[in-house]
Design an enzyme around this catalytic site. Sequence first.
Site, mmCIF file in Angstrom:
data_model
loop_
_atom_site.group_PDB
_atom_site.id
_atom_site.type_symbol
_atom_site.label_atom_id
_atom_site.label_comp_id
_atom_site.label_asym_id
_atom_site.label_seq_id
_atom_site.Cartn_x
_atom_site.Cartn_y
_atom_site.Cartn_z
ATOM 1 N N GLY A 9 79.751 111.251 37.204
ATOM 2 C CA GLY A 9 80.797 112.268 37.077
ATOM 3 C C GLY A 9 81.405 112.190 35.683
ATOM 4 N N LYS A 178 99.596 102.360 36.714
ATOM 5 C CA LYS A 178 98.861 103.637 36.819
ATOM 6 C C LYS A 178 99.164 104.303 38.157
ATOM 7 C CE LYS A 178 96.025 106.643 35.058
ATOM 8 N NZ LYS A 178 94.682 106.972 35.363
ATOM 9 N N GLU A 256 92.346 112.203 45.827
ATOM 10 C CA GLU A 256 92.463 110.753 46.007
ATOM 11 C C GLU A 256 93.840 110.387 46.599
ATOM 12 O OE1 GLU A 256 89.651 108.512 42.964
ATOM 13 O OE2 GLU A 256 91.057 109.781 41.876
HETATM 14 N N1 LIG Z 1 88.294 112.230 34.934
HETATM 15 C C1 LIG Z 1 89.309 111.608 34.352
HETATM 16 O O1 LIG Z 1 89.812 112.059 33.311
HETATM 17 C C2 LIG Z 1 89.850 110.316 34.920
HETATM 18 C C3 LIG Z 1 89.367 109.768 36.107
HETATM 19 N N2 LIG Z 1 89.859 108.560 36.547
HETATM 20 C C4 LIG Z 1 89.373 107.935 37.789
HETATM 21 O O2 LIG Z 1 87.991 107.609 37.666
HETATM 22 C C5 LIG Z 1 87.330 107.739 38.932
HETATM 23 C C6 LIG Z 1 86.136 108.679 38.761
HETATM 24 O O3 LIG Z 1 86.655 109.953 38.409
HETATM 25 P P1 LIG Z 1 85.763 111.152 37.852
HETATM 26 O O4 LIG Z 1 84.669 110.636 37.005
HETATM 27 O O5 LIG Z 1 86.712 112.135 37.281
HETATM 28 O O6 LIG Z 1 85.162 111.720 39.214
HETATM 29 P P2 LIG Z 1 83.955 112.755 39.420
HETATM 30 O O7 LIG Z 1 84.170 113.402 40.730
HETATM 31 O O8 LIG Z 1 83.775 113.591 38.200
HETATM 32 O O9 LIG Z 1 82.684 111.788 39.515
HETATM 33 C C7 LIG Z 1 82.422 110.949 40.576
HETATM 34 C C8 LIG Z 1 80.914 110.793 40.638
HETATM 35 O O10 LIG Z 1 80.586 109.792 41.597
HETATM 36 C C9 LIG Z 1 79.352 110.196 42.160
HETATM 37 N N3 LIG Z 1 79.099 109.470 43.399
HETATM 38 C C10 LIG Z 1 79.741 109.546 44.585
HETATM 39 N N4 LIG Z 1 79.176 108.720 45.477
HETATM 40 C C11 LIG Z 1 78.161 108.104 44.849
HETATM 41 C C12 LIG Z 1 77.184 107.162 45.257
HETATM 42 N N5 LIG Z 1 77.139 106.663 46.499
HETATM 43 N N6 LIG Z 1 76.273 106.748 44.351
HETATM 44 C C13 LIG Z 1 76.282 107.232 43.075
HETATM 45 N N7 LIG Z 1 77.172 108.148 42.646
HETATM 46 C C14 LIG Z 1 78.086 108.578 43.520
HETATM 47 C C15 LIG Z 1 79.508 111.681 42.353
HETATM 48 O O11 LIG Z 1 78.227 112.250 42.553
HETATM 49 P P3 LIG Z 1 77.998 113.836 42.785
HETATM 50 O O12 LIG Z 1 78.014 114.418 41.398
HETATM 51 O O13 LIG Z 1 76.669 113.872 43.396
HETATM 52 O O14 LIG Z 1 79.104 114.316 43.644
HETATM 53 C C16 LIG Z 1 80.165 112.066 41.041
HETATM 54 O O15 LIG Z 1 79.210 112.368 40.048
HETATM 55 C C17 LIG Z 1 88.388 108.287 39.902
HETATM 56 O O16 LIG Z 1 88.947 107.262 40.672
HETATM 57 C C18 LIG Z 1 89.442 108.898 38.980
HETATM 58 O O17 LIG Z 1 90.729 108.874 39.544
HETATM 59 C C19 LIG Z 1 90.809 107.869 35.849
HETATM 60 C C20 LIG Z 1 91.300 108.370 34.686
HETATM 61 C C21 LIG Z 1 90.878 109.628 34.128
HETATM 62 C C1 LIG Z 2 98.233 110.930 33.705
HETATM 63 C C2 LIG Z 2 97.732 112.068 34.568
HETATM 64 C C3 LIG Z 2 98.798 112.500 35.521
HETATM 65 C C4 LIG Z 2 97.438 113.161 33.558
HETATM 66 O O1 LIG Z 2 97.273 114.409 34.109
HETATM 67 C C5 LIG Z 2 96.508 111.635 35.343
HETATM 68 O O2 LIG Z 2 96.111 110.489 35.257
HETATM 69 C C6 LIG Z 2 95.784 112.520 36.279
HETATM 70 O O3 LIG Z 2 95.839 113.744 36.146
HETATM 71 O O4 LIG Z 2 95.131 111.982 37.196
#
Ligand SMILES: NC(=O)C1=CN([C@@H]2O[C@H](COP(=O)(O)OP(=O)(O)OC[C@H]3O[C@@H](n4cnc5c(N)ncnc54)[C@H](OP(=O)(O)O)[C@@H]3O)[C@@H](O)[C@H]2O)C=CC1
Ligand SMILES: CC(C)(CO)C(=O)C(=O)O
Length: 291
Positions: A9, A178, A256
């Site tokens: 992701g 966080k 989440e």
């Molecule tokens: N995006 C951001 O800016 C930020 C995100 N985070 C945290 O990081 C974490 C990830 O977020 P984010 O990247 O945005 O989420 P996304 O939804 O973009 O990505 C999650 C990915 O995990 C994959 N996935 C789910 N289950 C499995 C599995 N069993 N095996 C392999 N892959 C799997 C999904 O696959 P599929 O594509 O097939 O659904 C998807 O590609 C979260 O907890 C989020 O809160 C923290 C700070 C910033």
């Molecule tokens: C800090 C903040 C609130 C920024 O939008 C964030 O972490 C989120 O959107 O999940």
Amino acid sequence: MKIGIIGGGAIGLLLTSMLEQSNHQITLYVRREKQKQQINREGITVMPRQTKHLVQAETIDNITQMELYIVCVKQYHLADIMDKLRSYNGATLYLQNGMSHVDSLLKGNDKQTILLGTCEHGARRESDHMVTHTGDGTLNIALLKGKKNTFLHVIDTLQQTSSPIVINENWNEVLINKLIINAVINPITALFQVKNGALLSNSYLYSLTKAVCKEVCTVLEEKEENHWPRILDIIDRTKANDSSMKVDISKYQRTEIDGILGYILDHATQEVSYVRFLYLSIKALEEKGSN
Ligand SMILES: NC(=O)C1=CN([C@@H]2O[C@H](COP(=O)(O)OP(=O)(O)OC[C@H]3O[C@@H](n4cnc5c(N)ncnc54)[C@H](OP(=O)(O)O)[C@@H]3O)[C@@H](O)[C@H]2O)C=CC1
Ligand SMILES: CC(C)(CO)C(=O)C(=O)O
């Protein structure tokens, strides 16, 4: 070092592209064959700079032994990953928002070295092989359990990427800091479908934000005055942003909320009515979206 990044992701694609520039052997584990093939054919493109990174992708069902796994799936997909890694004795870094995964990690395999982190980078997935880096930040990392030497080796490895790394002695502090931000900002912006800045510019939303901060800090036994100025600063710095929960709700996706306000409710010893109202509201919107 052989490093496996789990989850293709937004954060998984971004970190894979950052690690690809180091001298380590990187494999990105995804769950769909189509995504694997596309990444192996076209690499990962990071916007807005349009940099292209050639990396190796594999499906999670073919996961092999690595020296380090970095888990980048959403909080609600962790159970499956933890199960896949249950007999593995190396190092794993978990980067989820929320805190409901910590208890299971503490109880799991004692031979593992588990690191917890928070990611301050902003990232948005545009397609299966394209991600926009929406905001620069740090990775804040602490050791939850396991070998200190392995922890230091992992830190050393991650310091070779383009992301600044902050090492913390206290994992609880890293995650709580966080959690409070996400617990206060995300549900209100998601419920009202407003940008983060509205929590400052709308006087009623400001009052609501302060009331939620008070309840969250009470449950976590944190001093409100230590967190409120930090929250105001983050809202101001991200005022033009849509929170991740707002985006999830607008796209009818699961949020989440369970790992964030669900965790607060599970740990509350007295009634926290604003938190409960927000939790139920987000669950109601999730249910509405799934119909
Ligand atoms: N995006 C951001 O800016 C930020 C995100 N985070 C945290 O990081 C974490 C990830 O977020 P984010 O990247 O945005 O989420 P996304 O939804 O973009 O990505 C999650 C990915 O995990 C994959 N996935 C789910 N289950 C499995 C599995 N069993 N095996 C392999 N892959 C799997 C999904 O696959 P599929 O594509 O097939 O659904 C998807 O590609 C979260 O907890 C989020 O809160 C923290 C700070 C910033
Ligand atoms: C800090 C903040 C609130 C920024 O939008 C964030 O972490 C989120 O959107 O999940």
